[in-house]
Design a protein around this motif. Structure first.
Motif, PDB file in Angstrom:
ATOM      1  N   LYS A 136       0.840  -1.201   0.000  1.00  0.00           N
ATOM      2  CA  LYS A 136       0.000   0.000   0.000  1.00  0.00           C
ATOM      3  C   LYS A 136       0.877   1.254   0.000  1.00  0.00           C
ATOM      4  N   SER A 137       1.870   1.274   0.877  1.00  0.00           N
ATOM      5  CA  SER A 137       2.764   2.435   0.943  1.00  0.00           C
ATOM      6  C   SER A 137       3.497   2.634  -0.374  1.00  0.00           C
ATOM      7  N   MET A 138       3.963   1.529  -0.978  1.00  0.00           N
ATOM      8  CA  MET A 138       4.701   1.610  -2.229  1.00  0.00           C
ATOM      9  C   MET A 138       3.837   2.194  -3.344  1.00  0.00           C
ATOM     10  N   LEU A 139       2.603   1.707  -3.468  1.00  0.00           N
ATOM     11  CA  LEU A 139       1.716   2.212  -4.520  1.00  0.00           C
ATOM     12  C   LEU A 139       1.401   3.692  -4.309  1.00  0.00           C
ATOM     13  N   GLU A 140       1.187   4.084  -3.058  1.00  0.00           N
ATOM     14  CA  GLU A 140       0.888   5.494  -2.779  1.00  0.00           C
ATOM     15  C   GLU A 140       2.088   6.379  -3.086  1.00  0.00           C
ATOM     16  N   LEU A 141       3.301   5.931  -2.732  1.00  0.00           N
ATOM     17  CA  LEU A 141       4.500   6.710  -3.033  1.00  0.00           C
ATOM     18  C   LEU A 141       4.739   6.805  -4.539  1.00  0.00           C
ATOM     19  N   ALA A 142       4.556   5.683  -5.260  1.00  0.00           N
ATOM     20  CA  ALA A 142       4.732   5.700  -6.717  1.00  0.00           C
ATOM     21  C   ALA A 142       3.741   6.658  -7.370  1.00  0.00           C
ATOM     22  N   SER A 143       2.520   6.687  -6.841  1.00  0.00           N
ATOM     23  CA  SER A 143       1.504   7.598  -7.363  1.00  0.00           C
ATOM     24  C   SER A 143       1.870   9.057  -7.075  1.00  0.00           C
ATOM     25  N   GLN A 144       2.245   9.333  -5.827  1.00  0.00           N
ATOM     26  CA  GLN A 144       2.551  10.707  -5.425  1.00  0.00           C
ATOM     27  C   GLN A 144       3.781  11.249  -6.137  1.00  0.00           C
TER      28      GLN A 144
END
Length: 352
Positions: free
Chosen positions: A237-245
């Protein structure tokens, strides 16, 4: 499955659909304790649901004619949906390839057993689909028509690859042979880690595992704190949010017994819905059952292009749910933005 059993299964399917019209075929199959292929085959009539031949290469080589479609590959904990056109298809040896910017597949057709053309009802109408199942009756891959202009080509394809047997029901007579692995204590850890250190390409990793008859999770355990770091199960979850941001494009691999499906590009809209973690972008959807993630790892592999880092998640049986990389092409080093994300996740999500 005998004729009376097939008829009874079809009736139970229809009854459940009436009681709970929003249930997916996979959910109904699970409820009725049968494979999805057995369920679909119970309604095969050569008209509405059509059994197809096992000419996998021939079918795939004609998919481009359908135009824009949605490709779906799933396992028990992940669903990967990608919209595009089936271009650059080749079938050689044990695997087929579809190599397009959007539809990117590795097809392990030797494990496939059944295929059907199936109309799927949903709130927006009827979706025409092609559905492929492995020898144990589990869904390997599904293709849904997106472009109405492709209907004629779809029906031509179905007619061309129509099986001579259109009777309802199937017999599951073959099992997929699972790889036999050695116990962890029998592995020469020093030799294995030395070979890991000399990898030249990420594609060399799996053959190395097979030489040692080693499961992937056991391999990561051997390499813990050297090439692999166990992290918290919220890391994805953290990885996907960071990649998005941070606008870092990534690669998302989801596999089952007969298929690997890959997304390469950005991820933007990340949403949690109950146990499901979702990417809901135009042309790409990913749905992950977070409650089924049993272990999560950040893994480093040396290559001729430098270190390649992945985020890998597994279920309680040690089966891969999904694997994530920074988007890259052969001959190119890993994205610095991806390295920064995984370095941060390694520190924040580290398990003791």
């Amino acid at each position: 499955m005998l004729n009376n059993e097939t008829a009874a299964l079809k009736k139970r399917w229809n009854d459940l659909k009436e009681e709970e019209p929003r249930l997916r075929t996979k959910d109904i199959a699970d409820r009725l304790s049968v494979s999805e292929a057995e369920l679909v085959a119970s309604a095969c009539d050569g008209d509405r649901i059509v059994r197809l031949t096992e000419d996998w290469a021939g079918i795939f080589e004609n998919l481009e004619s359908l135009g824009s479609v949605m490709a779906l590959t799933r396992n028990e904990a992940a669903v990967h949906e990608k919209t595009g056109i089936y271009r650059n298809v080749s079938f050689k040896g044990h695997a087929g390839l579809v190599l397009d910017e959007q539809i990117d597949l590795r097809v392990f057709h030797g494990r496939w057993g059944f295929a059907f053309a199936v109309p799927v009802e949903n709130p927006r109408g009827t979706l025409l689909s092609l559905q492929f199942f492995d020898k144990e009756g589990q869904a390997a891959h599904k293709i849904y028509l997106k472009d109405p202009a492709g209907k004629s080509a779809y029906h031509q394809l179905v007619d061309r690859f129509r099986h001579e047997d259109q009777s309802p029901g199937i017999e599951l007579t073959e099992e997929i042979k699972n790889e036999v692995n050695n116990p962890l204590e029998e592995i020469d850890a020093g030799a294995f880690l030395n070979e890991w250190s000399e990898l030249k390409d990420t594609h060399d990793f799996y053959p190395m595992l097979r030489r040692y008859k080693l499961s992937r999770t056991d391999a990561l355990a051997l390499a813990k704190e050297k090439y692999a770091w166990k992290v918290d199960n919220n890391t994805t979850k953290s990885m996907l949010e960071l990649a998005s941001q941070q606008d870092v494009p990534i690669m998302v691999f989801v596999k089952n017994s007969g298929m690997i499906q890959i997304h390469s590009g950005p991820v933007k809209k990340i949403r949690e819905m109950g146990n499901w973690l979702n990417v809901l972008d135009p042309g790409f959807n990913l749905h992950l059952r977070q409650d089924m993630i049993h272990s999560s790892w950040i893994v480093e592999k040396p290559t001729e292009d430098g270190t390649v880092t992945s985020v890998e998640i597994f279920d309680k049986e040690g089966e891969q749910i999904a694997t994530f990389f920074g988007a890259r092409k052969p001959g190119k080093p890993e994205l610095e933005g991806w390295r920064e994300i995984t370095a941060e996740l390694k520190k924040e999500g580290a398990e003791g």
